[in-house]
Design an enzyme around this catalytic site. Structure first.
Site, PDB file in Angstrom:
ATOM      1  N   GLU A 255       0.831  -1.109   0.169  1.00 54.83           N
ATOM      2  CA  GLU A 255       0.030  -0.017  -0.139  1.00 54.83           C
ATOM      3  C   GLU A 255       0.892   1.280   0.064  1.00 54.83           C
ATOM      4  O   GLU A 255       1.631   1.391   1.027  1.00 54.83           O
ATOM      5  CB  GLU A 255      -0.831   0.027   1.149  1.00 54.83           C
ATOM      6  CG  GLU A 255      -1.668  -1.259   1.444  1.00 54.83           C
ATOM      7  CD  GLU A 255      -2.913  -1.263   0.487  1.00 54.83           C
ATOM      8  OE1 GLU A 255      -3.183  -0.422  -0.175  1.00 54.83           O
ATOM      9  OE2 GLU A 255      -3.307  -2.555   0.446  1.00 54.83           O
ATOM     10  N   CYS A 294      -3.622   8.095   3.605  1.00 53.57           N
ATOM     11  CA  CYS A 294      -3.146   7.452   2.441  1.00 53.57           C
ATOM     12  C   CYS A 294      -4.681   7.842   1.420  1.00 53.57           C
ATOM     13  O   CYS A 294      -4.396   7.956   0.061  1.00 53.57           O
ATOM     14  CB  CYS A 294      -2.910   6.184   2.538  1.00 53.57           C
ATOM     15  SG  CYS A 294      -4.093   5.131   3.545  1.00 53.57           S
TER      16      CYS A 294
HETATM   17  P1  NAP Z   1       8.457   4.890   4.691  1.00 51.73           P
HETATM   18  O1  NAP Z   1       9.557   5.856   4.934  1.00 51.73           O
HETATM   19  O2  NAP Z   1       8.490   4.141   3.183  1.00 51.73           O
HETATM   20  O3  NAP Z   1       8.433   4.000   5.681  1.00 51.73           O
HETATM   21  C1  NAP Z   1       7.293   2.872   5.846  1.00 51.73           C
HETATM   22  C2  NAP Z   1       7.909   1.773   6.874  1.00 51.73           C
HETATM   23  O4  NAP Z   1       9.039   1.163   6.308  1.00 51.73           O
HETATM   24  C3  NAP Z   1       8.369   2.230   8.158  1.00 51.73           C
HETATM   25  O5  NAP Z   1       8.019   1.372   9.214  1.00 51.73           O
HETATM   26  C4  NAP Z   1       9.999   2.183   7.996  1.00 51.73           C
HETATM   27  O6  NAP Z   1      10.696   2.073   9.125  1.00 51.73           O
HETATM   28  C5  NAP Z   1       9.977   0.866   7.107  1.00 51.73           C
HETATM   29  N1  NAP Z   1      11.150   0.867   6.161  1.00 51.73           N
HETATM   30  C6  NAP Z   1      11.973   1.916   5.740  1.00 51.73           C
HETATM   31  N2  NAP Z   1      12.992   1.507   5.180  1.00 51.73           N
HETATM   32  C7  NAP Z   1      13.133  -0.022   5.304  1.00 51.73           C
HETATM   33  C8  NAP Z   1      13.795  -1.134   4.951  1.00 51.73           C
HETATM   34  N3  NAP Z   1      14.814  -0.855   4.441  1.00 51.73           N
HETATM   35  N4  NAP Z   1      13.375  -2.485   5.335  1.00 51.73           N
HETATM   36  C9  NAP Z   1      12.166  -2.497   6.218  1.00 51.73           C
HETATM   37  N5  NAP Z   1      11.570  -1.761   6.429  1.00 51.73           N
HETATM   38  C10 NAP Z   1      11.844  -0.221   6.024  1.00 51.73           C
HETATM   39  O7  NAP Z   1       7.207   5.556   4.669  1.00 51.73           O
HETATM   40  P2  NAP Z   1       6.279   6.768   5.565  1.00 51.73           P
HETATM   41  O8  NAP Z   1       7.056   7.840   5.623  1.00 51.73           O
HETATM   42  O9  NAP Z   1       6.314   6.017   6.933  1.00 51.73           O
HETATM   43  O10 NAP Z   1       4.971   6.703   5.050  1.00 51.73           O
HETATM   44  C11 NAP Z   1       4.537   7.825   4.245  1.00 51.73           C
HETATM   45  C12 NAP Z   1       4.031   7.172   3.262  1.00 51.73           C
HETATM   46  O11 NAP Z   1       3.185   6.415   3.506  1.00 51.73           O
HETATM   47  C13 NAP Z   1       3.116   7.943   2.406  1.00 51.73           C
HETATM   48  O12 NAP Z   1       3.661   8.168   1.201  1.00 51.73           O
HETATM   49  C14 NAP Z   1       1.884   7.523   1.984  1.00 51.73           C
HETATM   50  O13 NAP Z   1       1.286   7.564   0.629  1.00 51.73           O
HETATM   51  C15 NAP Z   1       1.998   6.152   2.326  1.00 51.73           C
HETATM   52  N6  NAP Z   1       0.927   5.591   2.854  1.00 51.73           N
HETATM   53  C16 NAP Z   1       0.122   4.615   2.252  1.00 51.73           C
HETATM   54  C17 NAP Z   1      -0.924   4.142   3.010  1.00 51.73           C
HETATM   55  C18 NAP Z   1      -1.720   3.132   2.052  1.00 51.73           C
HETATM   56  O14 NAP Z   1      -2.528   2.365   2.867  1.00 51.73           O
HETATM   57  N7  NAP Z   1      -1.643   3.039   0.895  1.00 51.73           N
HETATM   58  C19 NAP Z   1      -1.111   4.261   4.155  1.00 51.73           C
HETATM   59  C20 NAP Z   1      -0.307   5.136   4.539  1.00 51.73           C
HETATM   60  C21 NAP Z   1       0.729   5.725   4.214  1.00 51.73           C
HETATM   61  P3  NAP Z   1      11.316   3.165  10.115  1.00 51.73           P
HETATM   62  O15 NAP Z   1      10.316   4.175  10.421  1.00 51.73           O
HETATM   63  O16 NAP Z   1      11.999   2.459  11.199  1.00 51.73           O
HETATM   64  O17 NAP Z   1      12.426   3.911   9.029  1.00 51.73           O
END
Ligand code: NAP
Length: 520
Positions: A255, A294
């Site tokens: 997602e 999202c």
């Molecule tokens: P993110 O930076 O991609 O992080 C998401 C998750 O991934 C966090 O738990 C992060 O952990 C983890 N992560 C990052 N790098 C990783 C790696 N190399 N290996 C394993 N895990 C890793 O995104 P975000 O800033 O939290 O969220 C924002 C984005 O999410 C927005 O762009 C939004 O569109 C999207 N979103 C989508 C939905 C949906 O349902 N479609 C819902 C909500 C948000 P750490 O925090 O420990 O780095």
């Protein structure tokens, strides 16, 4: 400052090394710290697989569903404490905190009811019996819990709902969970996990939790593990490319980013009930959770002749929104969750402003009401307007994850509206407001395949519709293309990802007895 621990191998463990510091986004004061340094991720997964998996698979759907109901009730006992953590670590207003926390318990409850309906079964029947001979030789297609671990990696914006909507479906399907929230806002998910673990609701090995980085977790995935990831498209791309998911075929559900649209169509003219409904929903979507949803609307389409009226109606409402510390009286909208979200949000507004004009808001700093002078990650509700929908290509590519949306004119035809929606490359949800059935039919044929969900608001259901930003446990959540190509929830449909489909050929009578399914 609270130290968040991880729960692996059925024990709370403190990570080693430099911890990540969690802050209050209204004051920038540190509130908690977390690290997963030194945790043996391979051992944690093995424990879930070997101990939690068998225990859950031995239970029926009804038994697993009942545990979800107990979890919901237990979490509800701590509701006030959880809402407060949401305010302190997420910058959530009380309404936003309820949206997250009650969304979590509501989804657990909903899947409890799915479990009740499935009853004392342990496998899911997939379609009708297939006859392979004139007599007894048949095939049953069935779905069985995958003998692996359901790994959940969540985004920062819904630490409660994001964690427990995934937990509800996985546990009901019969898979043990290893849940990892985004570190920056993990306090709420940690506290909720602590509550359900201390209550002893789930069998040993059924639930593990990481507070902090995932470390090398995903280097140890096995063939029947699953990864449900919610977060940015760039992280998703990185994870998809890892060996376990490419060479090992471990299932991954994503997602990711989404440029959701709201479309005003014929017979939703200024002053009509549908017009007011659209304006209400758009403003709610833009400001609820400070636009960090999202499913929030990012693109607003209207026939060119209504653009001035719509621009005025939305900006008037946005102008009334009081931004500040969410515990302060009169504050309608809190800060974004982190310093990097503030930086990205402002930079995103500036990038979109290169191809649009500013109606209200903007990227300038703002002092939050009730916040310490110069502190907090506050951002203005911002409305932009493009002169031409198709040439403003950044609007269809760049998601500003905050209270920002862009008005886009179209020529009034269903074809043009659907074409502009499709420019987003795949969205979680779009809403359309019209009372012209023919137009709606044409629009849906063009636009629905570009969305995971479409809300069609027509006059007779105007009073009944739920806002498009609300994700419901009984409707699909996910979207094609840019939105990640995933599917979550949708009632029983949600269990597909966590169960393996297999065709079992054999004697009709014997198979139906063993599998507990009808032989006809
Ligand atoms: P993110 O930076 O991609 O992080 C998401 C998750 O991934 C966090 O738990 C992060 O952990 C983890 N992560 C990052 N790098 C990783 C790696 N190399 N290996 C394993 N895990 C890793 O995104 P975000 O800033 O939290 O969220 C924002 C984005 O999410 C927005 O762009 C939004 O569109 C999207 N979103 C989508 C939905 C949906 O349902 N479609 C819902 C909500 C948000 P750490 O925090 O420990 O780095």
């Amino acid at each position: 400052m609270i130290r968040l621990q991880s729960f692996v191998n059925d024990a709370w463990v403190d990570g080693t090394g430099e911890p990540a510091v969690l802050v209050n986004p209204s004051t920038e004061a540190p509130v908690a710290e977390a690290t997963t340094g030194g945790i043996d991720m391979a051992a944690a997964l093995a424990h879930s697989r070997d101990v939690g998996g068998p225990a859950l698979r031995a239970m029926t759907f009804a038994e697993r569903g009942a545990m979800l109901g107990t979890m919901a009730a237990k979490l509800h006992e701590y509701r006030e404490e959880l809402l407060d953590i949401s305010r302190v670590n997420n910058g959530a207003t009380r309404g936003d905190a309820k949206f997250d926390v009650d969304g979590a318990t509501g989804t657990l409850e909903a899947y409890k009811r799915v479990g009740e309906k499935l009853g004392d079964k342990q496998v899911l029947v997939d379609g009708d019996i297939t006859r392979l001979s004139r007599a007894r030789f048949v095939a049953h297609h069935v779905r069985m819990p995958r003998p692996g671990v359901a790994i959940h990696i969540n985004a920062f914006n819904f630490p409660a709902w994001g964690t427990f909507e995934k937990v509800a479906v996985s546990i009901l399907a019969g898979m043990p969970v290893l849940s990892k929230p985004a570190t920056a806002t993990s306090w709420l998910a940690w506290r909720m996990s602590q509550i359900i673990i201390e209550a002893g609701i789930l069998p040993a090995g059924a639930y593990s939790f990481l507070a902090g980085s995932a470390g090398d977790l995903l280097s140890h995935v096995g063939p029947h593990d699953t990864l449900a990831f919610t977060g940015s498209a760039s992280t998703a791309g990185l994870l998809r490319g890892m060996d376990g998911f490419t060479k090992g075929s471990t299932a991954i559900n994503v997602e990711a980013d989404s440029l959701n649209a709201a479309v005003l169509g014929p017979k939703a003219e200024p002053g009509s009930d549908l017009w007011y409904l659209a304006v209400r929903n758009i403003v709610k979507d833009m400001t609820q959770k400070t636009g960090q949803k999202c499913t929030a609307v990012r693109r607003i389409l209207a026939p060119v002749e209504w653009m001035d009226d719509l621009s005025e109606a939305i900006s008037e409402e946005l102008g009334r929104v009081v931004v500040g510390e969410p515990g302060t009286n009169g504050v309608d909208m809190g800060p974004v969750a982190t310093a990097s979200q503030l930086r990205d949000g402002r930079a995103g507004i500036e990038a979109l402003a290169e191809q649009t004009s500013l109606v209200c808001g903007g990227s300038d700093p703002i002092q939050g009401t009730g916040a310490p002078e110069g502190k907090g990650y506050f951002i203005r509700p911002t409305l932009l307007r493009a002169a031409d929908a198709r040439s403003a290509d950044k609007v269809h590519r760049h998601e500003v994850f905050g209270p920002c949306a862009t008005l886009l004119p179209y020529d009034g035809s269903a074809d043009d509206a659907a074409g502009v929606v499709a420019l987003g490359g795949g969205s979680l949800v779009s809403s359309v407001y019209t009372d012209d059935r023919k137009w709606l039919g044409e629009f849906l044929m063009g636009a629905a395949p570009w969305n995971g969900r479409v809300l069609a608001a027509t006059a007779k259901v105007a009073d009944e519709t739920l806002p498009p930003g609300m994700v419901l446990p009984n409707c699909l959540h996910g979207g094609p293309g840019r939105a990640g190509g995933g599917e979550e929830l949708g009632g029983l449909r949600g269990l597909e990802f966590y169960t393996h489909r297999v065709a079992i050929q054999g004697d009709r009578g014997i198979l139906s007895k063993i599998l507990g399914i009808p032989s006809e």
